[in-house]
Design a protein around this motif. Structure first.
Motif, PDB file in Angstrom:
ATOM      1  N   GLU A  26       0.830  -1.208   0.000  1.00 21.02           N
ATOM      2  CA  GLU A  26       0.000   0.000   0.000  1.00 21.02           C
ATOM      3  C   GLU A  26       0.863   1.257   0.000  1.00 21.02           C
ATOM      4  O   GLU A  26       0.609   2.216  -0.741  1.00 21.02           O
ATOM      5  CB  GLU A  26      -0.925  -0.013   1.207  1.00 21.02           C
ATOM      6  CG  GLU A  26      -1.902   1.159   1.234  1.00 21.02           C
ATOM      7  CD  GLU A  26      -2.857   1.105   2.416  1.00 21.02           C
ATOM      8  OE1 GLU A  26      -3.388   2.177   2.774  1.00 21.02           O
ATOM      9  OE2 GLU A  26      -3.060   0.005   2.968  1.00 21.02           O
ATOM     10  N   GLY A  27       1.909   1.256   0.822  1.00 25.00           N
ATOM     11  CA  GLY A  27       2.799   2.403   0.860  1.00 25.00           C
ATOM     12  C   GLY A  27       3.570   2.594  -0.431  1.00 25.00           C
ATOM     13  O   GLY A  27       3.743   3.726  -0.914  1.00 25.00           O
ATOM     14  N   ARG A  29       2.617   1.745  -3.397  1.00 26.42           N
ATOM     15  CA  ARG A  29       1.690   2.266  -4.419  1.00 26.42           C
ATOM     16  C   ARG A  29       1.446   3.770  -4.229  1.00 26.42           C
ATOM     17  O   ARG A  29       1.331   4.517  -5.192  1.00 26.42           O
ATOM     18  CB  ARG A  29       0.363   1.510  -4.355  1.00 26.42           C
ATOM     19  CG  ARG A  29       0.435   0.065  -4.830  1.00 26.42           C
ATOM     20  CD  ARG A  29      -0.955  -0.545  -4.957  1.00 26.42           C
ATOM     21  NE  ARG A  29      -0.863  -1.953  -5.311  1.00 26.42           N
ATOM     22  CZ  ARG A  29      -1.004  -2.956  -4.438  1.00 26.42           C
ATOM     23  NH1 ARG A  29      -1.248  -2.698  -3.156  1.00 26.42           N
ATOM     24  NH2 ARG A  29      -0.895  -4.204  -4.847  1.00 26.42           N
ATOM     25  N   GLN A  30       1.381   4.185  -2.961  1.00 28.00           N
ATOM     26  CA  GLN A  30       1.204   5.608  -2.692  1.00 28.00           C
ATOM     27  C   GLN A  30       2.399   6.416  -3.203  1.00 28.00           C
ATOM     28  O   GLN A  30       2.233   7.488  -3.789  1.00 28.00           O
ATOM     29  CB  GLN A  30       1.040   5.847  -1.191  1.00 28.00           C
ATOM     30  CG  GLN A  30      -0.255   5.317  -0.601  1.00 28.00           C
ATOM     31  CD  GLN A  30      -0.278   5.441   0.909  1.00 28.00           C
ATOM     32  OE1 GLN A  30       0.607   6.040   1.525  1.00 28.00           O
ATOM     33  NE2 GLN A  30      -1.302   4.850   1.531  1.00 28.00           N
ATOM     34  N   GLY A  31       3.592   5.895  -2.965  1.00 33.99           N
ATOM     35  CA  GLY A  31       4.791   6.634  -3.329  1.00 33.99           C
ATOM     36  C   GLY A  31       5.180   6.513  -4.785  1.00 33.99           C
ATOM     37  O   GLY A  31       5.883   7.378  -5.320  1.00 33.99           O
ATOM     38  N   ARG A 355       3.676   1.235   6.032  1.00 33.75           N
ATOM     39  CA  ARG A 355       3.113   1.950   4.883  1.00 33.75           C
ATOM     40  C   ARG A 355       3.838   3.274   4.666  1.00 33.75           C
ATOM     41  O   ARG A 355       4.171   3.634   3.526  1.00 33.75           O
ATOM     42  CB  ARG A 355       1.615   2.204   5.106  1.00 33.75           C
ATOM     43  CG  ARG A 355       0.733   0.997   4.864  1.00 33.75           C
ATOM     44  CD  ARG A 355      -0.723   1.395   4.774  1.00 33.75           C
ATOM     45  NE  ARG A 355      -1.249   1.843   6.056  1.00 33.75           N
ATOM     46  CZ  ARG A 355      -1.806   1.048   6.966  1.00 33.75           C
ATOM     47  NH1 ARG A 355      -1.925  -0.243   6.720  1.00 33.75           N
ATOM     48  NH2 ARG A 355      -2.269   1.547   8.093  1.00 33.75           N
ATOM     49  N   HIS A 356       4.084   3.997   5.753  1.00 32.55           N
ATOM     50  CA  HIS A 356       4.762   5.300   5.667  1.00 32.55           C
ATOM     51  C   HIS A 356       6.172   5.127   5.106  1.00 32.55           C
ATOM     52  O   HIS A 356       6.596   5.878   4.216  1.00 32.55           O
ATOM     53  CB  HIS A 356       4.811   5.937   7.056  1.00 32.55           C
ATOM     54  CG  HIS A 356       5.503   7.261   7.095  1.00 32.55           C
ATOM     55  ND1 HIS A 356       4.861   8.441   6.794  1.00 32.55           N
ATOM     56  CD2 HIS A 356       6.797   7.590   7.385  1.00 32.55           C
ATOM     57  CE1 HIS A 356       5.719   9.435   6.898  1.00 32.55           C
ATOM     58  NE2 HIS A 356       6.898   8.948   7.259  1.00 32.55           N
ATOM     59  N   ALA A 359       6.032   4.255   1.360  1.00 32.48           N
ATOM     60  CA  ALA A 359       5.706   5.420   0.536  1.00 32.48           C
ATOM     61  C   ALA A 359       6.893   6.372   0.433  1.00 32.48           C
ATOM     62  O   ALA A 359       7.181   6.921  -0.645  1.00 32.48           O
ATOM     63  CB  ALA A 359       4.491   6.138   1.129  1.00 32.48           C
ATOM     64  N   TRP A 360       7.582   6.569   1.568  1.00 38.53           N
ATOM     65  CA  TRP A 360       8.762   7.452   1.569  1.00 38.53           C
ATOM     66  C   TRP A 360       9.828   6.940   0.614  1.00 38.53           C
ATOM     67  O   TRP A 360      10.379   7.678  -0.193  1.00 38.53           O
ATOM     68  CB  TRP A 360       9.327   7.565   2.987  1.00 38.53           C
ATOM     69  CG  TRP A 360      10.640   8.303   3.050  1.00 38.53           C
ATOM     70  CD1 TRP A 360      10.819   9.645   3.105  1.00 38.53           C
ATOM     71  CD2 TRP A 360      11.943   7.709   3.050  1.00 38.53           C
ATOM     72  NE1 TRP A 360      12.164   9.936   3.141  1.00 38.53           N
ATOM     73  CE2 TRP A 360      12.868   8.758   3.101  1.00 38.53           C
ATOM     74  CE3 TRP A 360      12.414   6.393   3.008  1.00 38.53           C
ATOM     75  CZ2 TRP A 360      14.247   8.544   3.107  1.00 38.53           C
ATOM     76  CZ3 TRP A 360      13.778   6.166   3.009  1.00 38.53           C
ATOM     77  CH2 TRP A 360      14.676   7.236   3.068  1.00 38.53           C
ATOM     78  N   SER A 363       8.695   7.168  -3.174  1.00 41.59           N
ATOM     79  CA  SER A 363       8.673   8.521  -3.721  1.00 41.59           C
ATOM     80  C   SER A 363      10.092   9.043  -3.903  1.00 41.59           C
ATOM     81  O   SER A 363      10.363   9.811  -4.852  1.00 41.59           O
ATOM     82  CB  SER A 363       7.893   9.458  -2.784  1.00 41.59           C
ATOM     83  OG  SER A 363       8.507   9.534  -1.504  1.00 41.59           O
TER      84      SER A 363
END
Length: 366
Positions: A26-27, A29-31, A355-356, A359-360, A363
């Motif tokens: 999930e993370g 995919r966010q990043g 997740r954090h 994402a970090w 990105s």
């Protein structure tokens, strides 16, 4: 489109491998929303092995009430694969350290009996292959509790059965196998482990792993002597097998008395999940575990996966809950190590922290 293989192991005590894989994906995919993710929760014979093999092959879960490490009843779940022909049993489900509070840990008394009860049920169901995952044990009984549940008798000089636990083995005089389960000799028994420890010695069951199960220095010496007696009575040569010391000598007991074949837990799971094929199709490999330390590269799933990925020229990233002081990131097989705890927002749950961190990192890769 870039493709990443996401294959973390459990974050022990906080997230299962499946939960960790879901949070990490999930993370990521966010990043990096344009990346295709191939998610494969990883295991190496310890907790999570049932989940990984069920995810790879399909099957069903079976729950049974058995004796826990100190005899109290526990509800333990195992997996049935191949239309019921194969049973996958994590000994931690019935005989694991996580089933005890810290003040209950006593490897002189803890027993693998409950794991043997799961094995007996699988044999009664007609299973033709038993896969035993030996990670996360609370025991140091050489597997004698499980073997007792399968009909073996461990007797003292007076012919009396020994009580449960590792300490009693110092009084072992002989083993009676005539009452063993009639199907035990008809099935394949695979002993999946992530360690190569022999039964005895400084890298053996008692000295290397006893302290984390509650053994002080005197208890370690007592347990070492007891397992040495077991080996003397049963099969001295088998004590030197790589993996014989797994799970307090459970690997030894299964190999010496139940026809067990000790195999790499990671390699068994990797074959089932077709990881070599999936690695070949990926640009990068994302793995992880709760604690990155010097043992990570010594047979554990993330280290084994990273070495295979590196041989294929794939970039490999480790997400670790904590990076231990003895972890040498520079000498590890990972191209990048991300310490999740160092990036976690204040008050974040373990899943949120992962997740954090995912994402970090993703990105940052853009």
């Amino acid at each position: 489109m870039s493709r990443w293989l996401v294959a973390p192991q459990e974050f022990k005590g906080t997230l299962t491998a499946a939960e960790a894989a879901s949070a990490l994906a999930e993370g990521l995919r966010q990043g990096s929303p344009g990346v295709e993710l191939d998610v494969a929760p990883l295991a190496d014979g310890g907790p999570g092995t049932v989940d990984a093999l069920l995810a790879g092959l399909g099957g069903e879960r079976v729950t049974h009430t058995v004796q826990g490490p100190l005899g109290a009843p526990v509800r333990a779940t195992y997996g049935l694969l191949d239309a019921g022909r194969t049973a996958v049993i994590e000994m931690a489900a019935a005989s694991g350290l996580s089933l005890l509070t810290p003040d209950q840990r006593d490897p002189r008394r803890t027993s693998t009996t409950g794991t043997g009860e799961l094995m007996r049920e699988a044999l009664d169901l007609g299973c033709e292959r038993l896969i035993l995952g030996l990670g996360g044990s609370a025991t140091n009984d050489g597997g004698t509790g499980a073997l007792t549940a399968l009909g073996f008798r461990f007797l003292d000089t007076h012919g009396a059965p020994l009580p449960p636990g590792g300490a009693a083995l110092k009084r072992l005089a002989r083993v009676e196998a005539s009452g063993r389960h009639p199907r035990l000799t008809e099935v394949e028994v695979l002993v999946a482990t992530d360690v190569t420890a022999p039964l005895l010695g400084p890298d053996g069951a008692s000295r290397l792993f006893g302290p984390q199960k509650g053994a002080d220095e005197d208890t370690v010496a007592e347990l070492e002597s007891a397992l040495a007696r077991l080996a003397e009575v049963v099969a001295p040569g088998a004590a030197h097998l790589a993996g014989a010391g797994a799970a307090g000598g459970f690997g030894y007991g299964l190999a010496a008395l139940a026809g067990g074949r000790i195999v790499s837990g990671y390699e068994l799971v990797a074959r089932t999940l077709r990881l070599s094929e999936r690695l070949a199709a990926a640009e990068a490999v994302i793995t992880g575990e709760g604690r990155f330390d010097r043992q990570t590269a010594l047979g554990k799933g993330p280290g084994s996966l990273a070495r295979e990925a590196r041989a294929l020229g794939k970039r490999t990233v480790m997400f670790a809950g904590v990076v231990a002081p003895d972890a040498d990131a520079g000498a590890s097989p990972f191209d990048d190590v991300v310490e999740v705890s160092a990036l976690a927002p204040p008050g974040a749950s373990h899943a949120e922290a992962l997740r954090h961190a995912g994402a970090w990192w993703a990105s940052r890769r853009r």
